[in-house]
Each structure stands twice: as structure tokens, then as C-alpha cells.
Design a protein around this motif. Sequence first.
Motif, short mmCIF file in Angstrom:
data_model
loop_
_atom_site.label_atom_id
_atom_site.label_comp_id
_atom_site.label_asym_id
_atom_site.label_seq_id
_atom_site.Cartn_x
_atom_site.Cartn_y
_atom_site.Cartn_z
N ARG A 55 -2.79 -8.43 -7.59
CA ARG A 55 -2.59 -7.11 -6.99
C ARG A 55 -1.29 -6.49 -7.49
O ARG A 55 -1.16 -5.27 -7.54
N GLU A 56 -0.32 -7.35 -7.85
CA GLU A 56 0.88 -6.82 -8.50
C GLU A 56 0.53 -6.19 -9.84
O GLU A 56 1.11 -5.17 -10.22
N VAL A 59 -0.32 -2.58 -9.33
CA VAL A 59 0.82 -1.66 -9.29
C VAL A 59 1.30 -1.37 -10.71
O VAL A 59 1.58 -0.22 -11.07
N ARG A 62 -1.08 0.95 -12.53
CA ARG A 62 -0.94 2.34 -12.09
C ARG A 62 0.30 2.98 -12.70
O ARG A 62 0.30 4.16 -13.05
N THR A 63 1.35 2.18 -12.87
CA THR A 63 2.55 2.70 -13.54
C THR A 63 2.27 2.97 -15.01
O THR A 63 2.80 3.92 -15.59
N PHE A 212 5.64 -5.35 -1.67
CA PHE A 212 4.51 -4.79 -2.40
C PHE A 212 4.15 -3.39 -1.90
O PHE A 212 3.90 -2.47 -2.68
N GLU A 213 4.14 -3.21 -0.59
CA GLU A 213 3.74 -1.92 -0.01
C GLU A 213 4.68 -0.80 -0.46
O GLU A 213 4.23 0.32 -0.72
N ALA A 215 6.30 -0.68 -3.27
CA ALA A 215 6.00 -0.40 -4.68
C ALA A 215 4.76 0.47 -4.81
O ALA A 215 4.70 1.37 -5.65
N VAL A 216 3.76 0.21 -3.98
CA VAL A 216 2.54 1.03 -4.00
C VAL A 216 2.87 2.48 -3.63
O VAL A 216 2.40 3.43 -4.27
N VAL A 219 4.72 4.16 -6.62
CA VAL A 219 3.88 4.54 -7.75
C VAL A 219 2.97 5.71 -7.38
O VAL A 219 2.65 6.55 -8.22
#
Length: 237
Positions: A55-56, A59, A62-63, A212-213, A215-216, A219
Motif C-alpha cells: 500500500r506504500e 502512495v 500516485r506521486t 501512512f494516512e 502521506a495519502v 498526495v
Amino acid sequence: MSRDASRRLFLSMTSLMGAGLVWGETAGAAPPSRGKEKKEKSEPAEVNATEDLMREHGVIRRTLLVYEACASQLGTGSPPRADVLASAANLIRRFAENYHERLEEEQVFPRLEKAGKQGELIRVLREQHAAGRKLTDGILKSATPVALQDAGRRQALASSLQAFVRMYQPHAAREDTELFPAFHALFAEAEFHELGERFEEQEHQILGAGGFESAVAEVAQLETAVGIHDLAAFTAR
């Protein structure tokens, strides 16, 4: 009424009465769900170590879409804002390089190498981590208002963004489909569960409480800034 008919009526009434008695006994009791406390809401399943890594990659991918949009805009008369480019590159540095890749280099690669597995793939992945960091250095140096005013530097920056995307897409795909399954296979499930907890602790140590949240969310803001936030816009026509 004939004798046989009377007998049938008697048996029918007896059956109904018996059923009524049984129903009455059970009806007096509360239904199975009545009078009992509601069960506590179950906790969601925990994210395991490889799911966390994958899941990382989401992210990071998406970047990379932000990078692609910026590279495209650099070739037009309306280049992206320097702060947007710098924010995207800083997210790659902080989240991809200083956290995700570091986790791979400290926790994933050594265990596989010790087990004698995926050695050639790991060699290439390490080289690509190093190459990506050099590209990020250059992108950060060029993500300034002054640099974006120069056509030559804009072109060089676009090339660096495209090179990073071109390298990281297959890099992440190989890890998801070859490296991480091989890594998972090294562990018994209980040990793998404990490793996932250690990964989560390291995530918060490096990235902060949001992890993680955060970072989401970051992005998502970058996607809005470069105009690629509407997922429906990517639907094939």
C-alpha cells in the motif's frame, strides 16, 4: 362420522396440541437474540508486513502520476508551480526513500539474501534505489521559481521526472509480484504478524503520528494542485 374418520381427527388434534405445548414452552423463553448483550464490534484485520509495503507503493505510484503531470506541463507555456514540484519531490524523499526503501534495505533485503533468495533482483533494486536518490537530488535543486524560468532547465527537469517514473514503475511491480511474496514465504504466520507490528512502529517513528494516512492526504493535495484528482477523468472512452 365413521370410526376411521374419528380416529384421524383425534390424531390430528393430539398433534396440534402437542405442537402447541412445545411452542408454549419455547415461546416463554426469550428468543436467542433477546436479552443478550450485543457482541462488541470486531476489530478490523491488521495490516501485515507485505500488505503494508504494497500500500506504500500505492502512495508512491500516485506521486509518480503527479510527476508525469508535471513533466507534461513543463513542456507547455504553463509549467507547474515550483512549490508543487518541490512538495512532490520531498514526499518521494521522505516517504519513498527515507522510509519505504530504508525499510526494504534494513528488513527485507537482508533476510532474503541470508536465505539465498532473490539475490539478482535485490542487486538491481539496490542500484535503482541509489539512482532514484540521485534523481531526487536533481529534481529538488531544479524545483525553484528561478530554474523554471529557464527553458533548458525545464526540459532537463522534465527528463529527470520521466526517468524516475520509467524506473520506479517496473521497480515497484517486481517487488509486489516477486520480492514481497518470497519475503512472506520466509515466515510462520505468528512471526509475520509480529513483524507487521514492528513495521507499523517504525512507520510512526519516521513519518510521525499520521504515518501512512498523512502521506495519502498529502498526495491527494498534490493531485488537486496539478489537476489529476478526478479519477473519472482517467476512464477509457
